[in-house]
Motif scaffolding. Structure first.
Motif, short mmCIF file in Angstrom:
data_model
loop_
_atom_site.label_atom_id
_atom_site.label_comp_id
_atom_site.label_asym_id
_atom_site.label_seq_id
_atom_site.Cartn_x
_atom_site.Cartn_y
_atom_site.Cartn_z
N UNK A 6 0.83 -1.24 0.02
CA UNK A 6 -0.11 0.06 0.06
C UNK A 6 0.74 1.49 0.14
N UNK A 7 2.29 1.23 0.36
CA UNK A 7 2.97 2.26 0.14
C UNK A 7 3.73 2.54 -1.19
N UNK A 8 3.33 3.65 -1.71
CA UNK A 8 3.67 3.91 -3.02
C UNK A 8 5.10 4.66 -2.99
N UNK A 9 6.05 4.55 -4.13
CA UNK A 9 7.35 5.22 -3.93
C UNK A 9 6.92 6.68 -4.05
N UNK A 10 7.55 7.57 -3.11
CA UNK A 10 7.40 9.05 -3.23
C UNK A 10 8.25 9.49 -4.51
N UNK A 11 7.64 10.20 -5.42
CA UNK A 11 8.43 10.94 -6.55
C UNK A 11 8.17 12.26 -6.77
N UNK A 12 7.52 12.94 -6.01
CA UNK A 12 7.31 14.28 -6.21
C UNK A 12 8.06 15.46 -5.55
N UNK A 13 9.20 14.94 -4.96
CA UNK A 13 10.18 15.92 -4.73
C UNK A 13 11.42 15.32 -5.04
N UNK A 14 12.52 16.33 -5.09
CA UNK A 14 13.76 15.87 -5.30
C UNK A 14 14.52 15.22 -4.53
N UNK A 15 13.86 15.18 -3.41
CA UNK A 15 14.47 14.11 -2.37
C UNK A 15 14.14 12.74 -2.55
N UNK A 79 12.47 37.90 8.26
CA UNK A 79 11.31 37.93 7.51
C UNK A 79 11.38 37.47 6.11
N UNK A 80 12.25 38.44 5.42
CA UNK A 80 12.49 38.11 4.23
C UNK A 80 13.38 36.91 3.82
N UNK A 81 14.16 36.72 4.86
CA UNK A 81 15.08 35.46 4.48
C UNK A 81 13.99 34.04 4.53
N UNK A 82 13.17 34.19 5.42
CA UNK A 82 12.32 32.71 5.61
C UNK A 82 11.56 32.72 4.48
N UNK A 83 10.87 34.07 4.11
CA UNK A 83 9.98 33.94 2.91
C UNK A 83 11.05 33.44 1.69
N UNK A 84 12.04 33.95 1.57
CA UNK A 84 12.79 33.47 0.62
C UNK A 84 13.09 31.87 0.49
N UNK A 85 13.50 31.32 1.68
CA UNK A 85 13.54 29.84 1.84
C UNK A 85 12.50 29.13 1.39
N UNK A 86 11.32 29.57 1.93
CA UNK A 86 10.01 28.97 1.73
C UNK A 86 9.62 28.99 -0.10
N UNK A 87 10.07 29.90 -0.57
CA UNK A 87 9.81 29.90 -2.15
C UNK A 87 10.99 29.12 -2.75
N UNK A 88 12.24 29.22 -2.29
CA UNK A 88 13.22 28.42 -2.95
C UNK A 88 12.67 26.84 -2.95
N UNK A 89 12.48 26.42 -1.68
CA UNK A 89 12.05 24.92 -1.46
C UNK A 89 10.82 24.64 -2.20
N UNK A 90 10.19 25.57 -2.80
CA UNK A 90 8.94 24.99 -3.52
C UNK A 90 9.59 25.00 -4.87
N UNK A 92 12.39 24.50 -5.88
CA UNK A 92 13.59 23.48 -6.42
C UNK A 92 12.85 22.25 -5.83
N UNK A 93 11.53 22.12 -5.65
CA UNK A 93 10.83 20.77 -5.40
C UNK A 93 11.28 19.89 -4.17
#
Length: 296
Positions: A6-15, A79-90, A92-93
């Motif tokens: 029932x556990x499917x391989x995870x393929x939707x992030x770079x990890x 604040x701006x750095x945290x927002x930049x990290x969040x955008x980058x994580x999205x 870069x998948x």
């Protein structure tokens, strides 16, 4: 061992590719395999903590090295750095859109609590900033979001399954009661002891199953929440040391955050978990209802 049914391989992030490569490695049986699984556990935990770890590094780094009189205040930079990290994580998948939605919910819930608690003197933000609502700089919401990010990511990375998980309506009702008590105890009796008892009663038999490598492991869910709350308390000590925020007894110099705060973090951990569960929807483990094997 074959993958869990029932556990499917995870393929939707770079990890996913890195994870698949590490899980396919074949060390020799015996102690080498145990050591490898332990190291893999640490790596996966570190990956799930990525957002929180980067934010914590920013808090400490800016406390130690940020200029004394900058054109951009330290809090606004955070604040701006945290927002930049969040955008980058999205971008870069490194994070899924669903996880980002959970993080946004945490940001909103946390900011509301921050506004109320700072107004009542529970803690304070001692530095000036422009990007703030009242006495609360906007980066504070990202600290709650870091908790949500961790839970959402760890849920996916370790393929969480559960046995004897309570009805969602019951867990949600208790989460609302806990959230209300965070506010109401300033005027009404603090009922957190009753809330702890309700959590223990509701989840006394609940096991969380997770897969680090080849075998499914489990622990009592109540214990898992405590371990995470403990690590958040450690992070809180680093954060207050860096003057991200301070408690009243830290105005004249840093002091260890009172261990009693662990209880508050445990309750917040519960609310956080229920919010993430509303998205991931807890799945039953294949062995639910059978005799449990020895904890490994």
């Amino acid at each position: 061992m074959e993958p869990l049914a029932g556990v499917q391989p995870v393929s939707h992030t770079r990890f996913a590719a890195i994870r698949a490569s590490l899980e396919a490695f074949e060390p020799r049986p015996g102690w080498r395999a145990w050591v490898y699984e332990f190291l893999l556990f640490g790596f996966k935990q570190g990956w799930a903590c990525l957002f929180g770890a980067l934010l914590l590094a920013l808090l400490l780094g800016t406390h130690l090295f940020y200029p004394a009189h900058p054109p951009l205040s330290r809090y606004d930079f955070l604040t701006l750095s945290a927002l930049a990290i969040q955008i980058a994580m999205l971008a870069l998948r490194l994070e899924t859109l669903e996880e980002a939605k959970v993080i946004l919910a945490f940001h909103m819930v946390g900011t509301v609590m921050e506004l109320f608690k700072t107004a009542h003197g529970s803690w304070e933000y001692p530095e000036a900033s422009l990007l703030r609502i009242g006495g609360v700089p906007l980066f504070s919401g990202f600290m709650y979001a870091a908790v949500g990010s961790y839970i959402a990511r760890i849920w996916r990375i370790f393929d969480f399954r559960f046995s004897r998980y309570p009805k969602p309506a019951h867990t949600a009702l208790l989460a609302v009661a806990i959230y209300v008590n965070f506010f109401a105890h300033h005027w009404l009796p603090d009922v957190r002891i009753a809330l702890f008892a309700a959590i223990a009663l509701l989840f006394a038999r609940t096991r969380i199953w997770f897969r680090v490598w080849r075998r499914d492991r489990w622990m009592p869910l109540l214990l898992g929440w405590f371990l995470v709350a403990l690590f958040i308390w450690f992070a809180e000590n680093i954060s207050t040391f860096s003057h991200a925020w301070i408690y009243p007894d830290q105005r004249h110099g840093w002091a260890l955050v009172h261990p009693g705060k662990l209880g508050a973090w445990y309750l917040l951990m519960y609310i956080s978990f229920v919010l993430v569960a509303a998205v991931h929807r807890p799945q039953q483990h294949a062995q639910a209802g059978r005799a449990f094997p020895t904890v490994a």
